[in-house]
Motif scaffolding. Structure first.
Motif, PDB file in Angstrom:
ATOM      1  N   SER A  21       0.845  -1.192   0.000  1.00  0.00           N
ATOM      2  CA  SER A  21       0.000   0.000   0.000  1.00  0.00           C
ATOM      3  C   SER A  21       0.879   1.240   0.000  1.00  0.00           C
ATOM      4  O   SER A  21       1.989   1.222   0.536  1.00  0.00           O
ATOM      5  N   SER A  23       0.129   5.179   0.935  1.00  0.00           N
ATOM      6  CA  SER A  23      -0.786   6.230   1.361  1.00  0.00           C
ATOM      7  C   SER A  23      -0.266   7.569   0.853  1.00  0.00           C
ATOM      8  O   SER A  23       0.901   7.909   1.061  1.00  0.00           O
ATOM      9  N   SER A  25      -0.666  11.725   0.561  1.00  0.00           N
ATOM     10  CA  SER A  25      -1.252  12.985   1.003  1.00  0.00           C
ATOM     11  C   SER A  25      -0.656  14.108   0.161  1.00  0.00           C
ATOM     12  O   SER A  25       0.542  14.140  -0.081  1.00  0.00           O
ATOM     13  N   ASP A  74      -7.294   3.424  -4.857  1.00  0.00           N
ATOM     14  CA  ASP A  74      -8.565   3.735  -4.219  1.00  0.00           C
ATOM     15  C   ASP A  74      -8.565   5.238  -3.975  1.00  0.00           C
ATOM     16  O   ASP A  74      -7.917   5.719  -3.032  1.00  0.00           O
ATOM     17  N   ASN A  75      -9.246   5.972  -4.826  1.00  0.00           N
ATOM     18  CA  ASN A  75      -9.226   7.423  -4.720  1.00  0.00           C
ATOM     19  C   ASN A  75      -9.863   7.919  -3.425  1.00  0.00           C
ATOM     20  O   ASN A  75      -9.450   8.934  -2.868  1.00  0.00           O
ATOM     21  N   ALA A  76     -10.858   7.215  -2.947  1.00  0.00           N
ATOM     22  CA  ALA A  76     -11.528   7.630  -1.712  1.00  0.00           C
ATOM     23  C   ALA A  76     -10.580   7.544  -0.522  1.00  0.00           C
ATOM     24  O   ALA A  76     -10.695   8.320   0.429  1.00  0.00           O
ATOM     25  N   LYS A  77      -9.650   6.596  -0.583  1.00  0.00           N
ATOM     26  CA  LYS A  77      -8.696   6.416   0.515  1.00  0.00           C
ATOM     27  C   LYS A  77      -7.338   7.039   0.221  1.00  0.00           C
ATOM     28  O   LYS A  77      -6.435   6.945   1.048  1.00  0.00           O
ATOM     29  N   ASN A  78      -7.206   7.633  -0.970  1.00  0.00           N
ATOM     30  CA  ASN A  78      -5.908   8.200  -1.373  1.00  0.00           C
ATOM     31  C   ASN A  78      -4.791   7.169  -1.216  1.00  0.00           C
ATOM     32  O   ASN A  78      -3.709   7.480  -0.682  1.00  0.00           O
ATOM     33  N   THR A  79      -5.051   5.983  -1.663  1.00  0.00           N
ATOM     34  CA  THR A  79      -4.105   4.889  -1.481  1.00  0.00           C
ATOM     35  C   THR A  79      -3.873   4.146  -2.788  1.00  0.00           C
ATOM     36  O   THR A  79      -4.822   3.806  -3.488  1.00  0.00           O
ATOM     37  N   TYR A  81      -2.098   0.746  -4.535  1.00  0.00           N
ATOM     38  CA  TYR A  81      -1.811  -0.631  -4.145  1.00  0.00           C
ATOM     39  C   TYR A  81      -0.979  -1.340  -5.222  1.00  0.00           C
ATOM     40  O   TYR A  81      -1.027  -0.986  -6.398  1.00  0.00           O
TER      41      TYR A  81
END
Length: 122
Positions: A21, A23, A25, A74-79, A81
């Protein structure tokens, strides 16, 4: 300011799987356009590109990585993979994620990089 933090690395037996993953920001960035990538570097070797994905959802893979590695976001989680299956000892490396608003493909021109996560396959 852009910060990328990888996680999910570890030790696994040959044939096993891992999901990395990253993450992301990006404070102050209000745009929707992005280009993301996964890279790896083994001891004594140059960094190599694995896969990329952009804000349109288009993906690209290094030829040698096709079939075993899958990049997703996953755009909603800004992650970001990286699913890695059927791992081999030669996949042992430090894995990095990278980001930019310009396209660099599998090249290493990205401005923003994570600190890396170690994957060891035995």
């Amino acid at each position: 300011h852009v910060q990328l933090v990888e996680s999910g690395g570890g030790s696994v037996e040959a044939g096993g799987s891992l999901r990395l993953s990253c993450s992301i920001s990006a404070s102050g960035y209000t745009g929707s356009n992005y280009f993301l990538g996964w890279f790896r570097q083994a001891p004594g070797k140059e960094r190599e590109g694995i896969a990329t994905i952009d804000s349109d959802g288009d993906t690209a893979y290094a030829e040698s990585m096709k079939g075993r590695f899958t990049i997703s976001v996953d755009n909603a989680k800004n992650t970001l993979y990286l699913q890695m299956n059927s791992l081999k000892p030669e996949d042992t490396a430090t894995y990095y994620c990278a980001a930019d608003v310009y396209r660099f493909g599998l090249g290493s021109g990205y401005r923003y990089w994570g600190q890396g996560t170690q994957v060891t396959v035995s």
